[in-house]
Write an enzyme that holds these catalytic residues in place. Sequence first.
Site, PDB file in Angstrom:
ATOM      1  N   SER A 130      -6.214  -2.213  -3.551  1.00 36.77           N
ATOM      2  CA  SER A 130      -5.932  -2.025  -4.612  1.00 36.77           C
ATOM      3  C   SER A 130      -4.778  -2.380  -5.129  1.00 36.77           C
ATOM      4  O   SER A 130      -4.935  -3.030  -6.766  1.00 36.77           O
ATOM      5  CB  SER A 130      -7.164  -0.419  -5.085  1.00 36.77           C
ATOM      6  OG  SER A 130      -5.507   0.300  -4.913  1.00 36.77           O
ATOM      7  N   GLY A 157      -9.382   0.585  -2.487  1.00 31.14           N
ATOM      8  CA  GLY A 157      -9.676   0.843  -0.845  1.00 31.14           C
ATOM      9  C   GLY A 157      -9.837  -0.135   0.458  1.00 31.14           C
ATOM     10  O   GLY A 157     -10.605   1.024   1.679  1.00 31.14           O
ATOM     11  N   ASN A 188      -4.648   1.094   3.387  1.00 34.58           N
ATOM     12  CA  ASN A 188      -5.479   2.787   3.553  1.00 34.58           C
ATOM     13  C   ASN A 188      -5.680   2.448   4.801  1.00 34.58           C
ATOM     14  O   ASN A 188      -6.489   3.358   5.235  1.00 34.58           O
ATOM     15  CB  ASN A 188      -6.883   1.832   2.586  1.00 34.58           C
ATOM     16  CG  ASN A 188      -6.220   1.819   1.153  1.00 34.58           C
ATOM     17  OD1 ASN A 188      -6.609   2.690   0.687  1.00 34.58           O
ATOM     18  ND2 ASN A 188      -6.941   0.894   0.836  1.00 34.58           N
ATOM     19  N   ASP A 281       0.667   7.366  -8.884  1.00 32.11           N
ATOM     20  CA  ASP A 281      -0.044   8.346  -8.263  1.00 32.11           C
ATOM     21  C   ASP A 281       0.532   8.594  -6.362  1.00 32.11           C
ATOM     22  O   ASP A 281      -0.106   9.107  -6.025  1.00 32.11           O
ATOM     23  CB  ASP A 281      -1.812   8.449  -8.028  1.00 32.11           C
ATOM     24  CG  ASP A 281      -1.888   7.332  -7.312  1.00 32.11           C
ATOM     25  OD1 ASP A 281      -1.628   6.370  -6.964  1.00 32.11           O
ATOM     26  OD2 ASP A 281      -3.086   7.234  -7.300  1.00 32.11           O
ATOM     27  N   HIS A 284      -0.386   3.552  -5.692  1.00 34.70           N
ATOM     28  CA  HIS A 284      -0.346   2.433  -7.090  1.00 34.70           C
ATOM     29  C   HIS A 284       0.905   2.820  -8.138  1.00 34.70           C
ATOM     30  O   HIS A 284       1.376   3.430  -8.001  1.00 34.70           O
ATOM     31  CB  HIS A 284      -1.955   2.964  -7.781  1.00 34.70           C
ATOM     32  CG  HIS A 284      -2.443   2.897  -6.588  1.00 34.70           C
ATOM     33  ND1 HIS A 284      -3.924   4.396  -6.627  1.00 34.70           N
ATOM     34  CD2 HIS A 284      -3.131   1.717  -6.562  1.00 34.70           C
ATOM     35  CE1 HIS A 284      -4.886   3.798  -6.157  1.00 34.70           C
ATOM     36  NE2 HIS A 284      -4.171   2.500  -5.716  1.00 34.70           N
TER      37      HIS A 284
END
Length: 324
Positions: A130, A157, A188, A281, A284
């Site tokens: 992402s 993801g 991830n 967050d 990102h």
Amino acid sequence: RNGGTIWMKALTSWGASGNWPAPNRKGRSGKGSSSKESLKRLPFWLSRRAMWVLYSMIATFVIAQIIVNVFVASSKKSSTTAGNKVKDSPDKPVERIRGQEDKRWISLHNEYAQESRNAHSIDVVFFGDSITQHMLNSQAWEEITKMHKVLNFGVGGDRTQHLLWRMDNGELEFKQAPKAVVIMIGTNNLGVDRPAEIAEGAFKAVDRVRQKYPTTIILLVAIPPRSKFAENPIRRDRQLYNEILEQRAAELGSSVRFVAFPDNEVLHPSTREFSRKYTVDFVHLTNRAYEALVIKALLPEISRAVAGANHRNSRNEQKRHGTL
């Protein structure tokens, strides 16, 4: 009642001993026949006790069958659940199926594979998750597309194993070798796999590009910070992973170049906290962070790789025409 009890006891006694009364040869209407005598002559298997035993056996069988079926179904469900929870290896290609009932992942992959087959004279291809995918919405991406012909094959993801599957199934089908490939993958996997395992998966992706397009320059990008605070264990894994990438990339020669993430641009100088100015967050990135990563760190390396490929292609053309 007393009569019934007496003949039931008699039937039970006779059934246990095997000494059944002799049948009345004179028949039902013959002399000496009576209802009581007829009942006494009934075999055990026609008695009420026998019926009760039979019903009990049938009920026991049915209940046992139900228990067996429930146990088998439960075992299959447990086996399936356990199978779904088996940890994928970061360096083995895995199609991303779980949690994809709407087929988003495979649909996006199919589009990327089609773009790969149809592309001509591509300067740079970005592979990643992402963080790569969200570059498309950044101002930095607008800047890079003004200078180079680029494709973005990022999927939110994705882990290293998912990228390997995508590469093996159509996303590396360029008719002409890209001048540079950017790979940023692994965030991830953090918290699930060990840093060395994640790095192994990342370098399997590097190997696939090198084998398919030996002249392509590969830019292996460090993954960005994770979490707000420096004390978070995932920060330590991220640092170790990036160190492994840097060390192993240096061993592969000039065709594989490690690009460090600009930590000093996005982390507080003393506390090393990840500021909300640079992250949405704590995973990102914001436009300001993409500017630091893409414009300041990546773009110079991309331009150098593209310029080198253009120079090499020009010399090859001159050799082919005998003008060199």
